[in-house]
Scaffold this active site. Structure first.
Site, mmCIF file in Angstrom:
data_model
loop_
_atom_site.group_PDB
_atom_site.id
_atom_site.type_symbol
_atom_site.label_atom_id
_atom_site.label_comp_id
_atom_site.label_asym_id
_atom_site.label_seq_id
_atom_site.Cartn_x
_atom_site.Cartn_y
_atom_site.Cartn_z
ATOM 1 N N CYS A 3 -1.177 6.492 -3.026
ATOM 2 C CA CYS A 3 -1.097 6.482 -1.562
ATOM 3 C C CYS A 3 0.322 6.844 -1.140
ATOM 4 O O CYS A 3 1.282 6.178 -1.543
ATOM 5 C CB CYS A 3 -1.481 5.107 -1.021
ATOM 6 S SG CYS A 3 -1.112 4.912 0.737
ATOM 7 N N CYS A 6 2.184 3.948 0.601
ATOM 8 C CA CYS A 6 2.560 2.890 -0.356
ATOM 9 C C CYS A 6 3.783 3.332 -1.165
ATOM 10 O O CYS A 6 4.658 2.513 -1.462
ATOM 11 C CB CYS A 6 1.390 2.560 -1.270
ATOM 12 S SG CYS A 6 0.134 1.487 -0.510
ATOM 13 N N ASP A 29 8.668 9.906 11.557
ATOM 14 C CA ASP A 29 7.658 10.875 11.128
ATOM 15 C C ASP A 29 8.351 12.166 10.691
ATOM 16 O O ASP A 29 9.305 12.621 11.313
ATOM 17 C CB ASP A 29 6.674 11.156 12.278
ATOM 18 C CG ASP A 29 5.409 11.839 11.792
ATOM 19 O OD1 ASP A 29 4.344 11.188 11.811
ATOM 20 O OD2 ASP A 29 5.474 13.022 11.387
ATOM 21 N N HIS A 45 -1.788 -2.336 1.751
ATOM 22 C CA HIS A 45 -2.588 -1.119 1.882
ATOM 23 C C HIS A 45 -3.914 -1.422 2.561
ATOM 24 O O HIS A 45 -4.765 -2.109 2.008
ATOM 25 C CB HIS A 45 -2.852 -0.464 0.514
ATOM 26 C CG HIS A 45 -3.662 0.800 0.670
ATOM 27 N ND1 HIS A 45 -3.090 2.024 0.922
ATOM 28 C CD2 HIS A 45 -5.003 1.004 0.679
ATOM 29 C CE1 HIS A 45 -4.043 2.934 1.061
ATOM 30 N NE2 HIS A 45 -5.215 2.337 0.917
ATOM 31 N N ASN A 85 -4.833 6.808 14.437
ATOM 32 C CA ASN A 85 -5.988 7.664 14.197
ATOM 33 C C ASN A 85 -6.829 7.061 13.081
ATOM 34 O O ASN A 85 -6.292 6.666 12.045
ATOM 35 C CB ASN A 85 -5.531 9.074 13.805
ATOM 36 C CG ASN A 85 -4.797 9.783 14.936
ATOM 37 O OD1 ASN A 85 -5.227 9.718 16.083
ATOM 38 N ND2 ASN A 85 -3.702 10.441 14.619
ATOM 39 N N HIS A 96 -3.536 5.380 4.909
ATOM 40 C CA HIS A 96 -2.872 4.068 4.943
ATOM 41 C C HIS A 96 -2.638 3.792 6.421
ATOM 42 O O HIS A 96 -1.962 4.590 7.103
ATOM 43 C CB HIS A 96 -1.568 4.111 4.141
ATOM 44 C CG HIS A 96 -0.824 2.808 4.071
ATOM 45 N ND1 HIS A 96 -0.457 2.219 2.861
ATOM 46 C CD2 HIS A 96 -0.334 1.993 5.038
ATOM 47 C CE1 HIS A 96 0.206 1.094 3.101
ATOM 48 N NE2 HIS A 96 0.290 0.939 4.421
ATOM 49 N N HIS A 98 -1.577 3.305 9.956
ATOM 50 C CA HIS A 98 -0.250 3.536 10.538
ATOM 51 C C HIS A 98 -0.377 3.689 12.044
ATOM 52 O O HIS A 98 -1.384 4.166 12.560
ATOM 53 C CB HIS A 98 0.429 4.765 9.931
ATOM 54 C CG HIS A 98 -0.408 6.009 9.942
ATOM 55 N ND1 HIS A 98 -1.423 6.222 9.044
ATOM 56 C CD2 HIS A 98 -0.389 7.097 10.752
ATOM 57 C CE1 HIS A 98 -1.981 7.389 9.287
ATOM 58 N NE2 HIS A 98 -1.392 7.939 10.325
ATOM 59 N N HIS A 100 1.538 5.333 15.299
ATOM 60 C CA HIS A 100 2.539 6.271 15.796
ATOM 61 C C HIS A 100 3.176 5.667 17.053
ATOM 62 O O HIS A 100 2.459 5.256 17.965
ATOM 63 C CB HIS A 100 1.887 7.593 16.202
ATOM 64 C CG HIS A 100 1.164 8.306 15.103
ATOM 65 N ND1 HIS A 100 1.701 9.392 14.438
ATOM 66 C CD2 HIS A 100 -0.074 8.114 14.559
ATOM 67 C CE1 HIS A 100 0.822 9.830 13.537
ATOM 68 N NE2 HIS A 100 -0.259 9.071 13.595
#
Ligand code: 5GP
Ligand code: ZN
Length: 112
Positions: A3, A6, A29, A45, A85, A96, A98, A100
């Protein structure tokens, strides 16, 4: 586990870290879509919001507890947007969970 995020948490892949605690890691990002574009991720995770449950939701709570501090340190005094998303229709590209954090300009009203 293979991942990307990770590996970023483990320091195996470099990132521009902006925040870290026991539960949360945050970094810029690599392909920013706003003047400030930070990814905030749980250190556990979880593939996406689909895997959030009562067993692990403390990680999500800790993400959202960290976001005001991260936004303030990034100078996002005018506001910001938090997006996650989930799955193919949302164009999730990293498996994984996340969040934004986007800001630093007037963001478009349309979200999809
Ligand atoms: P998603 O499309 O899954 O919601 O968002 C994944 C995000 O991860 C994208 O905005 C993409 O630019 C970012 N990303 C992909 N690979 C890397 C990387 O190696 N480092 C960093 N810092 N961001 C990445
Ligand atoms: Zn992971």
């Amino acid at each position: 586990m293979d991942c990307l995020f990770c590996k970023i948490i483990a320091g195996e892949i470099p990132s521009k870290k902006v925040y870290e605690n026991e539960y949360v890691y945050a970094f810029h990002d690599i392909n920013p879509q706003a003047p400030t574009h930070i990814l905030v991720i749980p250190k556990k995770h979880l593939a996406s919001t689909d895997e959030v449950s009562g067993e692990n939701s403390i990680y999500v709570a800790k993400v959202f507890e960290a976001i005001p501090q991260i936004a303030a340190e990034a100078g996002l005094t005018g506001g910001y947007r938090v997006i996650t998303n989930c799955g193919a229709d949302a164009c999730q590209s990293v498996g994984h969970l996340h969040f934004h954090v986007l800001g630093g300009k007037q963001l478009p009203e349309n979200m999809g």
